[in-house]
Write an enzyme that holds these catalytic residues in place. Structure first.
Site, short mmCIF file in Angstrom:
data_model
loop_
_atom_site.label_atom_id
_atom_site.label_comp_id
_atom_site.label_asym_id
_atom_site.label_seq_id
_atom_site.Cartn_x
_atom_site.Cartn_y
_atom_site.Cartn_z
CE LYS A 171 -1.74 2.90 2.77
NZ LYS A 171 -1.90 4.05 1.84
N GLY A 224 6.56 6.15 8.00
CA GLY A 224 5.58 7.21 8.05
C GLY A 224 5.60 7.92 9.39
CB SER A 225 3.03 9.98 11.03
OG SER A 225 1.95 9.08 11.23
N GLY A 229 2.70 4.82 13.16
CA GLY A 229 3.64 3.76 13.54
C GLY A 229 3.24 3.08 14.83
CD GLU A 246 13.72 3.15 9.85
OE1 GLU A 246 13.86 4.29 10.35
OE2 GLU A 246 14.49 2.22 10.08
CB CYS A 280 12.57 10.66 7.90
SG CYS A 280 13.42 9.43 6.88
CD GLN A 327 4.17 18.53 5.46
OE1 GLN A 327 3.63 17.46 5.72
NE2 GLN A 327 4.89 19.20 6.35
CD GLU A 379 9.62 14.16 11.05
OE1 GLU A 379 10.60 13.79 10.39
OE2 GLU A 379 8.70 13.39 11.39
#
Length: 477
Positions: A171, A224-225, A229, A246, A280, A327, A379
């Site tokens: 996905k 991802g975020s 996660g 990650e 990242c 964003q 972040e």
């Protein structure tokens, strides 16, 4: 406009399409891409489960040939695919082509790994008994990828999964389906058996959730975020499956008094602002000792004045647009937060217009920041960086490590003593000396510590730790 469909059990399926929009020019529709349902995801998982017994026992030459053919086509089409990447994500064309080449190199590396699969044969501590230690594929692997590296991250997850004999349900991020569809199409035409690789594009709340809920997925690798996660982790624990995460980063870049100023500025600008800061591994905390602080800030300002922010496909563009309106709103919100916290917006940070409608933002540099401010803790994932003034190396190291994250860390120095000490004591999975914090090789391990990562490393031969399980067999001679 042609509908790009999902691939399930070797068949292209889907009727419900969503437009893929160019952030450099929102009038430019790249294509329509199918949106999978929860039932589609379940069908893809069932197809991968059915295909696993045969693929897990397939010959290494078959796997090698498919991965090598994929690598060759990606490299041959690097300009076309790089342009597609830049259109859908907003990276400059040079960055898009570079990322595409990296994806091809990843597939080529794992094509070679397929021919290097090995185990161990060792004597037992008991007489007349032999011991064999082998690695076997895990099973059905769920792959969930982000929007910021739309071809490289899918490559570094799909290639090892297939190399080691797993089947895949993939996905991609709904925001950038184009490159993912292209990779799956290439692999499909390269000869993958039906059901070995399944593509289900769509919403994470629908497709991703169906994957998390399935007991038939033996492993999930996610980038991802942090919030998502944690949900991946909780669902995986419930099903006793392997999971690899990650997530975020708040990467420091330290500049010491003895640094070569031009090297430090180039590394800092690259770390903080290239790829629109949407990495990242980007560095949004520039930790600078007081002896070089003022010179560094001034030089950064001069370098930032020369950056060209424009359409990602235009020649001479250094920084493309932010990926989408959501964003962009997040970036401008954090710029406002930084001002309200008392940091000084020294350069940039304004919304800008170009020839085409897009999500354009000047890179922003704050000074007079502290490591306790939200702009230094959270972040942002955009072209926003804060300079933190410190007294000396010891304080710089302490501030660098004072973060819940630990992905990448960098230092600019001409001191071998400080460089060596920093490499050993930086609390990060990757450390850069006189280099940008972003930018890694494809054949070595990638990953972080603390809140940035969980599980074994990605990329290179270290990928085997996640995509295989170890078996120990004893035989009486």
């Amino acid at each position: 406009m042609t509908l790009h469909q999902n691939l399930i059990a070797g068949e292209w399926v889907g009727t419900d399409g969503v437009a893929n929009i160019n952030p450099s020019n929102t009038n430019d529709v790249i294509g329509d891409y199918a949106r999978a349902s929860a039932d589609d995801a379940k069908a893809a998982i069932a197809a991968a489960k059915a295909a696993f017994p045969a693929w897990s026992r397939s010959g290494i030459l078959e796997r090698h040939a498919i991965l090598k053919k994929t690598a060759d086509e990606i490299i041959a089409r690097k300009d076309e695919l790089g342009r597609l990447l830049s259109r859908e994500e907003g990276k400059t064309l040079a960055e898009g082509i570079g990322e595409t080449v990296r994806a091809g190199q990843i597939f080529e590396f794992f094509a070679g790994e397929a021919l290097r699969l090995a185990g161990e044969v060792i004597p037992s501590v008991r007489p007349n008994i032999g011991v064999e230690i082998t690695r076997e594929p895990v099973g059905v692997v769920g792959i969930i990828t982000p929007w910021n590296f739309p071809i490289a991250i899918p490559a570094w997850k799909i290639a090892p999964a297939l190399c080691y004999g797993n089947t895949v349900v993939f996905k991609p991020a709904e925001l950038v389906p184009g490159c993912s569809w292209a990779i799956v199409d290439i692999l499909h035409r390269a000869g993958l058996p039906k059901g070995v690789l399944n593509l289900v594009m769509g919403k994470g709340s629908v497709v991703g959730q169906a994957m998390l809920d399935s007991p038939d997925i033996q492993a999930i690798t996610f980038t991802g975020s942090v919030g998502t996660g944690k949900r991946v982790a909780a669902a995986s624990v419930e099903h006793n499956r392997k999971f690899q995460l990650e997530m975020g980063g708040k990467n420091p870049f330290v500049v010491l008094d003895d640094a070569d100023l031009s090297v430090a500025v180039e590394a800092a600008v690259n770390s903080a602002f290239f790829s629109t800061g949407q990495r990242c591994t980007a560095s949004s905390r520039l930790i600078v000792t007081e002896g070089i602080h003022d010179k560094f800030v001034a030089a950064m300002g001069e370098r930032m004045k020369g950056l060209v922010i424009d359409d990602a496909l235009k020649a001479g563009t250094h920084i493309g647009p932010v990926v989408d309106q959501g964003q962009l709103n997040q970036d401008t919100d954090y710029i406002a937060i930084g001002k309200n916290e008392g940091a000084r917006l020294a350069f940039g940070g304004a919304l800008i217009s170009r020839d085409t409608p897009g999500f354009y933002l000047e890179p922003a540099l704050f000074t007079e920041a502290t490591n306790q401010m939200r702009i230094s803790r959270e972040e942002i994932f955009g072209p926003v960086a804060a300079v933190i003034r410190v007294k000396d190396y010891d304080e710089a190291l302490a501030v660098a490590n004072d973060t819940p994250f630990g992905l990448s860390s960098g230092i600019a120095t001409t001191s071998l003593k400080h460089a060596t000490h920093f490499k050993r004591n930086a609390e990060a999975g990757m450390v850069m000396v006189n280099l940008p914090t972003a930018g890694v090789d494809f054949h070595v391990p990638f990953g972080g510590r603390k809140g940035s990562s969980y599980g074994s490393r990605e990329q290179g031969k270290y990928a085997a730790e996640f995509y295989t399980t170890v078996k120990t067999a004893y035989t009486l001679a």
